[in-house]
Design an enzyme around this catalytic site. Structure first.
Site, PDB file in Angstrom:
ATOM      1  N   ASP A  67     -50.211  49.980  58.363  1.00  0.00           N
ATOM      2  CA  ASP A  67     -50.223  51.379  57.930  1.00  0.00           C
ATOM      3  C   ASP A  67     -51.042  51.588  56.664  1.00  0.00           C
ATOM      4  O   ASP A  67     -51.462  50.628  56.005  1.00  0.00           O
ATOM      5  CB  ASP A  67     -48.775  51.875  57.728  1.00  0.00           C
ATOM      6  CG  ASP A  67     -47.869  50.866  57.021  1.00  0.00           C
ATOM      7  OD1 ASP A  67     -48.406  49.921  56.413  1.00  0.00           O
ATOM      8  OD2 ASP A  67     -46.648  51.030  57.074  1.00  0.00           O
ATOM      9  N   ASN A 136     -34.149  52.998  55.835  1.00  0.00           N
ATOM     10  CA  ASN A 136     -33.686  53.878  56.921  1.00  0.00           C
ATOM     11  C   ASN A 136     -34.025  53.276  58.288  1.00  0.00           C
ATOM     12  O   ASN A 136     -33.937  53.951  59.304  1.00  0.00           O
ATOM     13  CB  ASN A 136     -34.307  55.276  56.770  1.00  0.00           C
ATOM     14  CG  ASN A 136     -35.829  55.234  56.812  1.00  0.00           C
ATOM     15  OD1 ASN A 136     -36.421  54.185  57.044  1.00  0.00           O
ATOM     16  ND2 ASN A 136     -36.466  56.381  56.606  1.00  0.00           N
ATOM     17  N   HIS A 138     -37.020  52.051  59.143  1.00  0.00           N
ATOM     18  CA  HIS A 138     -38.411  52.192  59.591  1.00  0.00           C
ATOM     19  C   HIS A 138     -39.113  50.836  59.627  1.00  0.00           C
ATOM     20  O   HIS A 138     -38.787  49.929  58.863  1.00  0.00           O
ATOM     21  CB  HIS A 138     -39.190  53.234  58.773  1.00  0.00           C
ATOM     22  CG  HIS A 138     -39.556  52.856  57.380  1.00  0.00           C
ATOM     23  ND1 HIS A 138     -39.504  53.735  56.325  1.00  0.00           N
ATOM     24  CD2 HIS A 138     -40.021  51.691  56.844  1.00  0.00           C
ATOM     25  CE1 HIS A 138     -39.917  53.135  55.231  1.00  0.00           C
ATOM     26  NE2 HIS A 138     -40.229  51.901  55.512  1.00  0.00           N
ATOM     27  N   GLU A 143     -40.758  56.430  61.111  1.00  0.00           N
ATOM     28  CA  GLU A 143     -39.517  56.928  60.532  1.00  0.00           C
ATOM     29  C   GLU A 143     -38.520  57.272  61.641  1.00  0.00           C
ATOM     30  O   GLU A 143     -38.921  57.455  62.793  1.00  0.00           O
ATOM     31  CB  GLU A 143     -39.829  58.192  59.711  1.00  0.00           C
ATOM     32  CG  GLU A 143     -40.801  57.960  58.557  1.00  0.00           C
ATOM     33  CD  GLU A 143     -40.156  57.324  57.330  1.00  0.00           C
ATOM     34  OE1 GLU A 143     -39.246  56.482  57.477  1.00  0.00           O
ATOM     35  OE2 GLU A 143     -40.574  57.659  56.213  1.00  0.00           O
TER      36      GLU A 143
HETATM   37  C1  F6R Z   1     -45.397  48.372  54.795  1.00  0.00           C
HETATM   38  C2  F6R Z   1     -44.486  48.875  55.793  1.00  0.00           C
HETATM   39  C3  F6R Z   1     -43.086  49.293  55.485  1.00  0.00           C
HETATM   40  C4  F6R Z   1     -42.315  48.284  54.628  1.00  0.00           C
HETATM   41  C5  F6R Z   1     -40.895  48.800  54.349  1.00  0.00           C
HETATM   42  C6  F6R Z   1     -40.111  47.856  53.466  1.00  0.00           C
HETATM   43  O1  F6R Z   1     -46.651  48.088  55.361  1.00  0.00           O
HETATM   44  O2  F6R Z   1     -44.901  48.982  56.888  1.00  0.00           O
HETATM   45  O3  F6R Z   1     -42.415  49.488  56.708  1.00  0.00           O
HETATM   46  O4  F6R Z   1     -42.265  47.066  55.288  1.00  0.00           O
HETATM   47  O5  F6R Z   1     -40.962  50.048  53.732  1.00  0.00           O
HETATM   48  O6  F6R Z   1     -40.697  47.828  52.203  1.00  0.00           O
HETATM   49  P1  F6R Z   1     -40.252  46.788  51.088  1.00  0.00           P
HETATM   50  O7  F6R Z   1     -40.691  45.454  51.552  1.00  0.00           O
HETATM   51  O8  F6R Z   1     -40.987  47.224  49.851  1.00  0.00           O
HETATM   52  O9  F6R Z   1     -38.758  46.900  50.968  1.00  0.00           O
END
Ligand code: F6R
Length: 241
Positions: A67, A136, A138, A143
């Site tokens: 992403d 959440n 994701h 989302e």
């Molecule tokens: C990042 C991504 C997100 C993160 C998620 C967890 O490329 O795709 O889905 O993996 O937000 O983020 P952290 O590791 O910062 O808790």
């Protein structure tokens, strides 16, 4: 689904880097799907250390990131392109031409998303997809919603994701409110999935996603039906399983 439960964040990072290095050793021209966020930073550090010790080479590797924030250029220090350059690509022997991150600033976002999907297919599909887990549920920026998104697409971020990501910006007003992300369908096509989650703050969503109902309201729950999915957790993140 296979669970590996490690003692600490560092142990999770080492275990993940070992699996990625094995993938590269068994297929030096592998296609890796990569993630940003706090969780994989230690894994990238371990991979860079393995590269410096001569244990692994990225010279024939192709990568596709999950992403990118909408509206950020790759030279913005909060863009995911910048993150990947800083934490991995600039520190190993990868050919940057083969590193792909969705463009945050395309003039034609719809075409950019279609081209991203095509490029993954033309590269032969993702051999190993690395994932983190949002609070959440994701994965990528998919989302909670009513239907699992199939392909790379534009998404408006939820308030909880904007708040979680604001820790990395000067103020919450600077956090982009939208992003481009691989779809759940894109992620599920990966031959192997490796999801990492660490810390007590992830314990509840780990339980919900991997022991609860499969539902687009908890996007990561779909991984319960992936044929080759490994979840690496530290003790805190695994504490409610
Ligand atoms: C990042 C991504 C997100 C993160 C998620 C967890 O490329 O795709 O889905 O993996 O937000 O983020 P952290 O590791 O910062 O808790």
């Amino acid at each position: 689904m296979q669970f590996i439960i490690e003692e600490t964040y560092e142990d999770v990072s080492r275990a993940a880097a070992d699996i990625i290095a094995e993938q590269i050793q068994s297929k030096p021209a592998a296609v890796l799907g990569l993630a940003t966020g706090s969780t994989p930073i230690g894994t990238y550090e371990e991979l860079v250390a393995k590269f410096k010790r001569g244990e692994v080479s990225f010279k024939d590797i192709t990568t596709f990131n999950l992403d990118e924030y909408a509206g950020l250029n790759g030279d913005h220090d909060q863009s995911y392109r910048w993150f990947m350059n800083h934490h991995l690509f600039d520190n190993v022997d990868i050919d940057k031409v083969r590193t792909h991150v969705p463009s945050g600033n395309s003039d034609d976002p719809e075409k950019m998303c279609e081209d991203y999907e095509k490029a993954i297919e033309e590269a032969g599909g993702v051999d190993l997809q690395l994932l983190g887990l949002g609070h959440n549920g994701h994965i990528g920026f998919n989302e909670p919603c009513d239907e699992f998104p199939v392909a790379t697409h534009y998404v408006e971020l939820t308030q909880s994701t904007i708040e979680a990501n604001s820790r990395l910006f000067n103020s919450i007003d600077e956090v982009p409110t939208a992003a481009y992300t691989m779809g759940i369908g894109t992620i599920m096509k990966a031959k192997k999935v490796l999801l990492l989650a660490t810390g007590e703050g992830k314990a509840e969503i780990v339980k919900k996603a991997f022991k609860g109902e499969v539902t687009p309201q908890v996007p990561a729950s779909i991984l319960q039906s992936h044929p080759d999915c490994t979840i690496i957790l530290d003790k805190e993140a695994a504490s409610q399983l």
